[in-house]
Design a protein around this motif. Structure first.
Motif, PDB file in Angstrom:
ATOM      1  N   UNK A  16      32.556 -29.890  -5.566  1.00  0.00           N
ATOM      2  CA  UNK A  16      31.976 -29.289  -4.367  1.00  0.00           C
ATOM      3  C   UNK A  16      30.563 -29.836  -4.213  1.00  0.00           C
ATOM      4  N   UNK A  17      30.098 -29.886  -2.981  1.00  0.00           N
ATOM      5  CA  UNK A  17      28.703 -30.224  -2.745  1.00  0.00           C
ATOM      6  C   UNK A  17      28.051 -29.090  -1.979  1.00  0.00           C
ATOM      7  N   UNK A  18      27.060 -28.478  -2.591  1.00  0.00           N
ATOM      8  CA  UNK A  18      26.285 -27.442  -1.930  1.00  0.00           C
ATOM      9  C   UNK A  18      25.116 -28.080  -1.186  1.00  0.00           C
ATOM     10  N   UNK A  19      24.810 -27.503  -0.046  1.00  0.00           N
ATOM     11  CA  UNK A  19      23.654 -27.940   0.734  1.00  0.00           C
ATOM     12  C   UNK A  19      22.757 -26.743   0.982  1.00  0.00           C
ATOM     13  N   UNK A  20      21.479 -27.003   1.120  1.00  0.00           N
ATOM     14  CA  UNK A  20      20.515 -25.951   1.433  1.00  0.00           C
ATOM     15  C   UNK A  20      19.534 -26.513   2.446  1.00  0.00           C
ATOM     16  N   UNK A  73      13.563 -35.962   4.857  1.00  0.00           N
ATOM     17  CA  UNK A  73      13.648 -36.169   6.302  1.00  0.00           C
ATOM     18  C   UNK A  73      14.519 -35.107   6.967  1.00  0.00           C
ATOM     19  N   UNK A  74      15.458 -34.561   6.193  1.00  0.00           N
ATOM     20  CA  UNK A  74      16.363 -33.541   6.740  1.00  0.00           C
ATOM     21  C   UNK A  74      16.031 -32.143   6.236  1.00  0.00           C
ATOM     22  N   UNK A  75      14.971 -32.021   5.443  1.00  0.00           N
ATOM     23  CA  UNK A  75      14.595 -30.719   4.870  1.00  0.00           C
ATOM     24  C   UNK A  75      15.778 -30.059   4.158  1.00  0.00           C
ATOM     25  N   UNK A  76      16.490 -30.855   3.401  1.00  0.00           N
ATOM     26  CA  UNK A  76      17.715 -30.370   2.775  1.00  0.00           C
ATOM     27  C   UNK A  76      17.768 -30.806   1.306  1.00  0.00           C
ATOM     28  N   UNK A  77      18.257 -29.898   0.476  1.00  0.00           N
ATOM     29  CA  UNK A  77      18.519 -30.195  -0.925  1.00  0.00           C
ATOM     30  C   UNK A  77      20.008 -30.011  -1.173  1.00  0.00           C
ATOM     31  N   UNK A  78      20.541 -30.834  -2.050  1.00  0.00           N
ATOM     32  CA  UNK A  78      21.971 -30.834  -2.330  1.00  0.00           C
ATOM     33  C   UNK A  78      22.227 -30.604  -3.810  1.00  0.00           C
ATOM     34  N   UNK A  79      23.388 -30.060  -4.091  1.00  0.00           N
ATOM     35  CA  UNK A  79      23.855 -29.961  -5.470  1.00  0.00           C
ATOM     36  C   UNK A  79      25.297 -30.456  -5.495  1.00  0.00           C
TER      37      UNK A  79
END
Length: 120
Positions: A16-20, A73-79
């Motif tokens: 799975x890939x989580x996004x925030x 650039x997208x203000x996003x962190x992923x796991x």
């Protein structure tokens, strides 16, 4: 304001890939991390990435399986979570803070959480 997405139900061994997605903060200045909490267990910091150098932290339980990354650039962190195990089942919370800490209370912003369930 942090909004997580990407949780769900997956079989053991799956991914799975989580996004925030962050808003209302200077994202590039913040350490970003993920905590998780399973029923009956203490909250655990899973991973963190710093604001400037891409340095990362992983809990021993997820090293080699999970990868944290950020896109300023997208203000996003992923796991990215690979090789998921039933013991990874938990609510995963995104956090943002001005320093690294193993305590979620030291982070300025928390998301509402996203459920990850891994079936055996």
């Amino acid at each position: 304001h942090l909004v997580e997405s990407g949780g769900g139900l997956v079989h053991a061994g799956g991914s799975l890939r989580l996004s925030c997605a962050a808003s209302g903060l200077s994202f590039e200045h913040y350490y970003m991390g993920w905590f998780r909490q399973a029923p009956g267990k203490e909250r655990e910091e899973v991973s963190c990435i710093d604001s400037n150098y891409g340095r990362t932290y992983y809990a021993d339980s997820v090293k080699g399986r999970f990868t944290i990354s950020r896109d300023n650039a997208k203000n996003t962190v992923y796991l990215q979570m690979n090789g998921l195990k039933p013991e990874d089942t938990a609510v995963y919370y995104c956090v943002a803070g001005l320093m690294f800490s193993r305590s979620i209370d030291d982070y300025e912003f928390w998301g509402q959480g996203t459920q990850v369930t891994v079936s055996s």
